[in-house]
Design an enzyme around this catalytic site. Structure first.
Site, PDB file in Angstrom:
ATOM      1  N   THR A  42      40.331 -22.519 -46.506  1.00  0.00           N
ATOM      2  CA  THR A  42      41.503 -21.714 -46.163  1.00  0.00           C
ATOM      3  C   THR A  42      41.587 -21.401 -44.671  1.00  0.00           C
ATOM      4  O   THR A  42      42.361 -20.537 -44.275  1.00  0.00           O
ATOM      5  CB  THR A  42      41.503 -20.402 -46.959  1.00  0.00           C
ATOM      6  OG1 THR A  42      40.271 -19.704 -46.716  1.00  0.00           O
ATOM      7  CG2 THR A  42      41.634 -20.668 -48.450  1.00  0.00           C
ATOM      8  N   SER A  58      37.019  -9.363 -40.924  1.00  0.00           N
ATOM      9  CA  SER A  58      37.829 -10.211 -41.792  1.00  0.00           C
ATOM     10  C   SER A  58      38.628 -11.212 -40.983  1.00  0.00           C
ATOM     11  O   SER A  58      39.253 -10.869 -39.981  1.00  0.00           O
ATOM     12  CB  SER A  58      38.794  -9.347 -42.618  1.00  0.00           C
ATOM     13  OG  SER A  58      39.753 -10.137 -43.282  1.00  0.00           O
ATOM     14  N   LYS A  59      38.616 -12.480 -41.439  1.00  0.00           N
ATOM     15  CA  LYS A  59      39.405 -13.490 -40.727  1.00  0.00           C
ATOM     16  C   LYS A  59      40.899 -13.233 -40.905  1.00  0.00           C
ATOM     17  O   LYS A  59      41.705 -13.632 -40.070  1.00  0.00           O
ATOM     18  CB  LYS A  59      39.029 -14.894 -41.181  1.00  0.00           C
ATOM     19  CG  LYS A  59      39.357 -15.255 -42.613  1.00  0.00           C
ATOM     20  CD  LYS A  59      38.947 -16.696 -42.905  1.00  0.00           C
ATOM     21  CE  LYS A  59      39.235 -17.102 -44.335  1.00  0.00           C
ATOM     22  NZ  LYS A  59      38.833 -18.491 -44.618  1.00  0.00           N
ATOM     23  N   ARG A  60      41.270 -12.543 -41.990  1.00  0.00           N
ATOM     24  CA  ARG A  60      42.685 -12.219 -42.194  1.00  0.00           C
ATOM     25  C   ARG A  60      43.184 -11.236 -41.148  1.00  0.00           C
ATOM     26  O   ARG A  60      44.373 -11.163 -40.855  1.00  0.00           O
ATOM     27  CB  ARG A  60      42.901 -11.634 -43.599  1.00  0.00           C
ATOM     28  CG  ARG A  60      42.668 -12.643 -44.720  1.00  0.00           C
ATOM     29  CD  ARG A  60      43.081 -12.081 -46.057  1.00  0.00           C
ATOM     30  NE  ARG A  60      42.828 -13.036 -47.136  1.00  0.00           N
ATOM     31  CZ  ARG A  60      43.171 -12.843 -48.402  1.00  0.00           C
ATOM     32  NH1 ARG A  60      43.785 -11.725 -48.751  1.00  0.00           N
ATOM     33  NH2 ARG A  60      42.903 -13.749 -49.311  1.00  0.00           N
ATOM     34  N   GLY A  66      42.149 -11.382 -38.113  1.00  0.00           N
ATOM     35  CA  GLY A  66      42.024 -12.039 -36.823  1.00  0.00           C
ATOM     36  C   GLY A  66      40.686 -11.862 -36.150  1.00  0.00           C
ATOM     37  O   GLY A  66      40.558 -12.112 -34.945  1.00  0.00           O
TER      38      GLY A  66
END
Length: 478
Positions: free
Chosen positions: A11, A251-253, A255
């Site tokens: 993802t 969290s990569k969500r 950034g």
């Protein structure tokens, strides 16, 4: 044999939490001479990112987390990409239906939306109401023949409890009425992650599963699947969160930095791996620096903390600087060289690398440190005033004026000769070293901080540029 698996979803970039999971999974296997397996869990087609699988493969290769079985090398338990295993899951879902541990659900989106709205209105957690559980075989058959879309849901009891064990959190028991009848097989016959990972872990003989603490709430539903099939349950290790601060998860969500981001910012792969190993795990000693081989030797998953860890970029930067200092000089030079693109040709780039190696924390600091080599900054005269060196604007002007003819009258711009000339001047005038060297350094770099001393800078620039910059400084100081 110990068999562990890293099973990422393609993802996007490899975020830090995901990489830590891969590392711990790898270390558990290699500590016991076991097998480390890579499996790609790509059943969530909506979140699939093109090229993400290549990123996963590249990161594992770059970090040295070499897997024994996987999508591009094969193995005895393949395929290792879930979308290529689609034919496997349906028969297991149907078996659960036959046993009464799962059921067909024909509910449409509008009905499910109403249930969610009611739950929101009543301030309760949404939970499917088993509406389709008691459909007769005849009705089910007719609906399927009519082409009505359906999913297969897990049939969890509403009474009693379910218990599972985790290495870090011990025995955990939850009331069954809290368990959602999760979807096992979607309308396109693709399995959900929650179903496929249980099937695949069993079929691939996985013995230890490392995953994030957020999956603790799903573990009871996995437990019921294992029990329904009468399969042995793997050892669970649910790792604590990695936080960006006291209240927010990394969290990569959101950034937050991925492994690739850190590499692009000039961090070394070895330093990143070393640092994230310590985000939640403590060695028996006070040692902080470990090679991958040393991590394998020292790692003990029972020493993983239940408490969350904060990702401290300052600590990582410090650790990275220590790795840079210990690097092979030629390797450092090769990595630094790409930042020298606009540096004048006469600059001795090997010497420049020697001057930089003990000075930087990350490679991307190099351009700002060496920009004066390309163009003399429009500096403030105050840089020539230094209390410790006891220099003033007037004294700096005097020193530079007297040094200029000395530098003009020599063509030997070796560091040895320049040092000799400067030492003679200092000795003849009974000056302190800094009193002389500071204004020369400022004149040549236009900065209060620069790599190398006066002789090194003059050597880098050679005669013409050295004289030009000293003359500019003298004119500014008038």
């Amino acid at each position: 044999m110990i068999r562990t698996r890293f099973a990422p979803s393609p993802t996007g970039y490899m975020h830090i939490g995901n990489l830590r999971t891969a590392l711990y999974t790898y270390l558990i296997a290699k500590k016991q001479n076991g097998k480390f397996i890579l499996r790609i869990e790509d059943t969530d087609t909506e979140r699939y990112v093109h090229g993400a699988i290549d990123i996963i493969l590249d990161v594992l290769k770059d970090t040295g987390l070499n897997y024994d079985e996987g999508p591009n090398i094969g193995g005895d338990f393949g395929p290792y990409v879930q979308s290529e295993r689609k034919h496997i899951y349906e028969k297991y879902a149907e078996k659960l239906v036959e046993q009464g541990n799962a059921y067909y659900c024909f509910c449409k989106d509008d009905r499910l939306s109403k249930l969610r709205e009611e739950a929101l209105k009543n301030n309760t957690v949404f939970k499917y109401d088993k509406h389709c559980l008691n459909l007769t075989k005849e009705k089910i058959k007719k609906k399927i023949e009519n082409g009505e879309p359906y999913v297969i849901r897990q049939n969890n009891p509403i009474e009693g409890t379910t218990t599972f064990n985790d290495i870090l959190y011990g025995e955990i028991t939850v009331p069954n009425f809290e368990l959602e009848d999760m979807i096992l097989l979607k309308t396109d016959k693709m399995p959900t992650y929650n179903f496929a990972n249980v099937i695949d872990d069993h079929l691939m003989n996985i013995t230890h599963i490392v995953r994030g603490k957020e999956y603790l709430s799903s573990a009871p539903k996995y437990q019921r699947l294992y029990e329904a099939f009468s399969w042995e349950v793997p050892t669970y290790i649910h790792c604590p969160h990695i936080m960006k601060n006291e209240t927010e998860k990394l969290s990569k969500r959101n950034g937050d930095a991925s492994y690739n981001d850190l590499i692009e910012k000039g961090y070394l792969s070895e330093a990143i791996i070393n640092y994230i190993a310590l985000l939640g795990w403590s060695p028996d000693s006070n040692e902080e620096f470990f090679t991958l081989e040393e991590l394998i030797k020292n790692f003990n998953y029972e020493n993983i903390s239940k408490s969350s860890s904060i990702f401290d970029i300052k600590k990582l930067k410090w650790m990275n600087s220590e790795y840079i200092k210990k690097m092979d000089k030629e390797k450092f030079h090769n990595m630094a060289y790409k930042y020298y693109e606009n540096i004048p040709k006469q600059i001795d780039k090997h010497l420049l690398s020697e001057m930089l190696q003990n000075r930087i924390e990350i490679f991307t600091q190099i351009p700002d440190i060496i920009d004066f080599l390309i163009e003399l900054p429009d500096y403030d005269l105050s840089i020539f005033e230094h209390k410790k060196m006891k220099t003033t604007i007037e004294s700096s002007k005097k020193v530079l004026t007297e040094i200029l003819p000395i530098f003009e009258n020599t063509n030997d711009y070796s560091i040895e000769n320049l040092n000799s000339l400067l030492n003679s001047y200092i000795s003849e005038n009974s000056y302190k070293n800094g009193f002389v060297l500071w204004p020369i350094r400022c004149a040549l770099s236009g900065k209060i901080s620069s790599p190398g001393g006066s002789s090194e800078l003059a050597y880098l620039f050679q005669k013409d540029e050295t004289l030009r910059r000293i003359k500019i400084a003298i004119n500014k100081l008038n």
